[in-house]
Design a protein around this motif. Structure first.
Motif: not given
Length: 165
Positions: A68-70, A78-80, A136-138
């Motif tokens: 689920n993106g973690i 989990y992101a850029e 700052a995004t996440n």
């Protein structure tokens, strides 16, 4: 033959100095390389070829599960920029310290400056903008509080009647 006291004192000082130099040299030959490597240790992203976690025997691929993106192992989104954040931030503290905080880009910058001034965080160089973008995004502030506001008008109140003895 008698030694003069001032000559004896000078010989004792030189002998002690030689012992100290010998001791430091011996200590450096035994432990110096290890101490210097640990002192100058810098984080390395874990997805480099040949990375193996500390003693588990699993390769990096086996520990890179994303649900689920973690990222399961760290708990980070989990992101850029994830690898750079994980490599730099978790070198000193748990990822939970990141995930439990929320801040604006300026707030995260202030935290980084505090860690650099007080905790010995190294200069992040080219990685700093990537880390700040990720944080700052996440992990930006959220508009929701700990719970929704209670609607007092909707509560069905009752009086507690206590029996007197």
């Amino acid at each position: 033959m008698r030694f003069r006291p001032d000559l004896l004192r000078a010989m004792i000082v030189l002998f002690n100095l030689a012992l100290v130099i010998f001791g430091f040299t011996f200590f450096y030959l035994l432990f110096g390389e290890t101490l210097l490597k640990s002192y100058h240790n810098r984080p390395v992203p874990m997805e480099q070829p040949g990375y193996r976690s500390g003693g588990s025997g699993k390769t990096a691929d086996a520990e890179e599960e994303i649900v689920n993106g973690i990222h399961v192992q760290s708990g980070l989104i989990y992101a850029e920029g994830f690898d750079i954040v994980r490599g730099n931030c978790t070198a000193c503290h748990s990822a939970k310290l990141v995930t439990q905080n929320r801040a604006t880009r300026e707030g995260w910058t202030d935290m980084i400056r505090w860690m650099q001034a007080r905790q010995g965080l190294w200069d992040l160089g080219e990685n700093e903008p990537v880390i700040l973008d990720y944080l700052a995004t996440n992990y930006a502030p959220e508009d929701i509080g700990r719970r929704a506001t209670i609607d007092v008008e909707e509560i069905e109140w009752y009086l507690l009647e206590l029996e007197e003895e």
